[in-house]
Design a protein around this motif. Structure first.
Motif, mmCIF file in Angstrom:
data_model
loop_
_atom_site.group_PDB
_atom_site.id
_atom_site.type_symbol
_atom_site.label_atom_id
_atom_site.label_comp_id
_atom_site.label_asym_id
_atom_site.label_seq_id
_atom_site.Cartn_x
_atom_site.Cartn_y
_atom_site.Cartn_z
ATOM 1 N N ALA A 77 0.807 -1.224 0.000
ATOM 2 C CA ALA A 77 0.000 0.000 0.000
ATOM 3 C C ALA A 77 0.842 1.277 0.000
ATOM 4 O O ALA A 77 0.283 2.370 -0.014
ATOM 5 N N HIS A 78 2.179 1.163 -0.007
ATOM 6 C CA HIS A 78 3.031 2.353 0.041
ATOM 7 C C HIS A 78 2.700 3.311 -1.099
ATOM 8 O O HIS A 78 2.590 2.917 -2.257
ATOM 9 N N ASN A 79 2.486 4.573 -0.744
ATOM 10 C CA ASN A 79 2.119 5.666 -1.664
ATOM 11 C C ASN A 79 0.783 5.442 -2.359
ATOM 12 O O ASN A 79 0.501 6.033 -3.396
ATOM 13 N N ARG A 80 -0.066 4.609 -1.801
ATOM 14 C CA ARG A 80 -1.408 4.373 -2.335
ATOM 15 C C ARG A 80 -2.440 5.027 -1.426
ATOM 16 O O ARG A 80 -2.149 5.405 -0.294
ATOM 17 N N TYR A 81 -3.652 5.113 -1.914
ATOM 18 C CA TYR A 81 -4.739 5.705 -1.142
ATOM 19 C C TYR A 81 -5.616 4.627 -0.524
ATOM 20 O O TYR A 81 -5.720 3.520 -1.042
ATOM 21 N N GLY A 82 -6.244 4.993 0.577
ATOM 22 C CA GLY A 82 -7.162 4.092 1.243
ATOM 23 C C GLY A 82 -8.323 4.883 1.819
ATOM 24 O O GLY A 82 -8.235 6.105 1.987
ATOM 25 N N TYR A 83 -9.410 4.216 2.108
ATOM 26 C CA TYR A 83 -10.606 4.866 2.651
ATOM 27 C C TYR A 83 -10.920 4.298 4.028
ATOM 28 O O TYR A 83 -10.952 3.075 4.213
ATOM 29 N N ALA A 84 -11.148 5.194 4.985
ATOM 30 C CA ALA A 84 -11.357 4.801 6.381
ATOM 31 C C ALA A 84 -12.630 3.993 6.548
ATOM 32 O O ALA A 84 -13.628 4.213 5.859
ATOM 33 N N LYS A 85 -12.598 3.070 7.517
ATOM 34 C CA LYS A 85 -13.744 2.192 7.726
ATOM 35 C C LYS A 85 -14.927 2.893 8.362
ATOM 36 O O LYS A 85 -16.054 2.557 8.087
ATOM 37 N N GLY A 86 -14.703 3.894 9.205
ATOM 38 C CA GLY A 86 -15.829 4.550 9.873
ATOM 39 C C GLY A 86 -16.368 5.741 9.120
ATOM 40 O O GLY A 86 -17.572 5.940 9.014
ATOM 41 N N THR A 87 -15.465 6.549 8.558
ATOM 42 C CA THR A 87 -15.873 7.817 7.933
ATOM 43 C C THR A 87 -15.842 7.795 6.416
ATOM 44 O O THR A 87 -16.355 8.709 5.789
ATOM 45 N N ASN A 88 -15.191 6.803 5.842
ATOM 46 C CA ASN A 88 -15.025 6.703 4.383
ATOM 47 C C ASN A 88 -14.201 7.859 3.821
ATOM 48 O O ASN A 88 -14.286 8.164 2.637
ATOM 49 N N LYS A 89 -13.387 8.527 4.661
ATOM 50 C CA LYS A 89 -12.519 9.607 4.199
ATOM 51 C C LYS A 89 -11.249 9.026 3.590
ATOM 52 O O LYS A 89 -10.839 7.915 3.907
ATOM 53 N N ARG A 90 -10.611 9.819 2.737
ATOM 54 C CA ARG A 90 -9.455 9.350 1.974
ATOM 55 C C ARG A 90 -8.157 9.542 2.758
ATOM 56 O O ARG A 90 -7.907 10.603 3.326
ATOM 57 N N TYR A 91 -7.307 8.523 2.763
ATOM 58 C CA TYR A 91 -6.007 8.548 3.427
ATOM 59 C C TYR A 91 -4.948 8.028 2.467
ATOM 60 O O TYR A 91 -5.261 7.330 1.514
ATOM 61 N N LYS A 92 -3.695 8.404 2.740
ATOM 62 C CA LYS A 92 -2.592 7.940 1.903
ATOM 63 C C LYS A 92 -1.561 7.254 2.790
ATOM 64 O O LYS A 92 -1.290 7.697 3.906
ATOM 65 N N CYS A 93 -0.989 6.178 2.275
ATOM 66 C CA CYS A 93 0.055 5.463 2.997
ATOM 67 C C CYS A 93 1.369 6.196 2.757
ATOM 68 O O CYS A 93 1.897 6.189 1.650
ATOM 69 N N VAL A 94 1.864 6.886 3.792
ATOM 70 C CA VAL A 94 3.077 7.695 3.671
ATOM 71 C C VAL A 94 4.143 7.198 4.634
ATOM 72 O O VAL A 94 3.849 6.559 5.642
ATOM 73 N N GLN A 95 5.406 7.535 4.316
ATOM 74 C CA GLN A 95 6.516 7.107 5.153
ATOM 75 C C GLN A 95 6.516 7.911 6.446
ATOM 76 O O GLN A 95 6.518 9.138 6.434
ATOM 77 N N TYR A 96 6.517 7.217 7.579
ATOM 78 C CA TYR A 96 6.450 7.835 8.896
ATOM 79 C C TYR A 96 7.856 8.007 9.465
ATOM 80 O O TYR A 96 8.229 9.071 9.912
ATOM 81 N N THR A 97 8.621 6.940 9.472
ATOM 82 C CA THR A 97 10.044 6.997 9.807
ATOM 83 C C THR A 97 10.785 6.308 8.672
ATOM 84 O O THR A 97 10.185 5.985 7.649
ATOM 85 N N LYS A 98 12.050 6.044 8.895
ATOM 86 C CA LYS A 98 12.845 5.419 7.836
ATOM 87 C C LYS A 98 12.307 4.047 7.434
ATOM 88 O O LYS A 98 12.365 3.661 6.273
ATOM 89 N N THR A 99 11.729 3.330 8.397
ATOM 90 C CA THR A 99 11.285 1.964 8.115
ATOM 91 C C THR A 99 9.783 1.736 8.275
ATOM 92 O O THR A 99 9.310 0.641 8.003
ATOM 93 N N THR A 100 9.040 2.724 8.735
ATOM 94 C CA THR A 100 7.603 2.515 8.961
ATOM 95 C C THR A 100 6.756 3.425 8.079
ATOM 96 O O THR A 100 7.144 4.539 7.761
ATOM 97 N N TRP A 101 5.598 2.910 7.726
ATOM 98 C CA TRP A 101 4.635 3.646 6.915
ATOM 99 C C TRP A 101 3.295 3.635 7.630
ATOM 100 O O TRP A 101 2.910 2.641 8.237
ATOM 101 N N ARG A 102 2.553 4.766 7.538
ATOM 102 C CA ARG A 102 1.256 4.873 8.206
ATOM 103 C C ARG A 102 0.242 5.544 7.290
ATOM 104 O O ARG A 102 0.579 6.236 6.354
ATOM 105 N N TRP A 103 -1.031 5.321 7.636
ATOM 106 C CA TRP A 103 -2.121 5.963 6.898
ATOM 107 C C TRP A 103 -2.308 7.379 7.445
ATOM 108 O O TRP A 103 -2.602 7.569 8.615
ATOM 109 N N LYS A 104 -2.117 8.379 6.580
ATOM 110 C CA LYS A 104 -2.303 9.788 6.956
ATOM 111 C C LYS A 104 -3.374 10.416 6.074
ATOM 112 O O LYS A 104 -3.553 10.030 4.927
ATOM 113 N N ARG A 105 -4.073 11.401 6.612
ATOM 114 C CA ARG A 105 -5.163 12.078 5.885
ATOM 115 C C ARG A 105 -4.635 12.700 4.602
ATOM 116 O O ARG A 105 -3.649 13.417 4.606
ATOM 117 N N ALA A 106 -5.310 12.425 3.492
ATOM 118 C CA ALA A 106 -4.887 12.957 2.180
ATOM 119 C C ALA A 106 -5.730 14.175 1.809
ATOM 120 O O ALA A 106 -6.857 14.309 2.159
#
Length: 120
Positions: free
Chosen positions: A91-120
């Motif tokens: 999912a790196h650099n891809r978009y996703g939609y939240a389960k509760g709100t259906n809002k759009r998020y993007k998988c972005v690099q959080y630290t050197k080795t971890t990636w998280r879903w952040k609001r797009a």
């Protein structure tokens, strides 16, 4: 505060009032009563938490709080993601939609080795 005094051996009881000089004793008795009540309450609550295995406790909490949907890939987007959670390598650099709100998020690099879903 009232106290019971045994007046004679045949167990007849006389009730007398304590003087105000014993006021700190009332606080000690009240404190003991509150501590006893807290201990009894925790003893009654603990068996309910201990009686369930850990996996059952986790399943019970997730079943009641989240709407039913599954985390899955749908083409180039991901459905039913949890905002702020770690995202998979696919999912790196891809978009996703939240389960509760259906809002759009993007998988972005959080630290050197971890990636998280952040609001797009």
């Amino acid at each position: 505060m009232w106290t019971l005094e045994i007046a004679n051996p045949d167990a007849s009881v006389v009730v007398s009032a304590m003087s105000r000089s014993n006021y700190p004793l009332e606080l000690i008795v009240l404190k003991r009563l509150l501590v006893s009540a807290a201990l009894i309450g925790s003893a009654l609550a603990a068996p309910a938490a201990i009686s369930l295995p850990a996996s059952a406790a986790i399943q019970a909490s997730t079943q009641t709080s989240a709407p039913s949907c599954t985390y899955k890939r749908d083409g180039n987007v991901w459905r039913c993601i949890t905002p702020g959670a770690y995202c998979p390598k696919a999912a790196h650099n891809r978009y996703g939609y939240a389960k509760g709100t259906n809002k759009r998020y993007k998988c972005v690099q959080y630290t050197k080795t971890t990636w998280r879903w952040k609001r797009a």
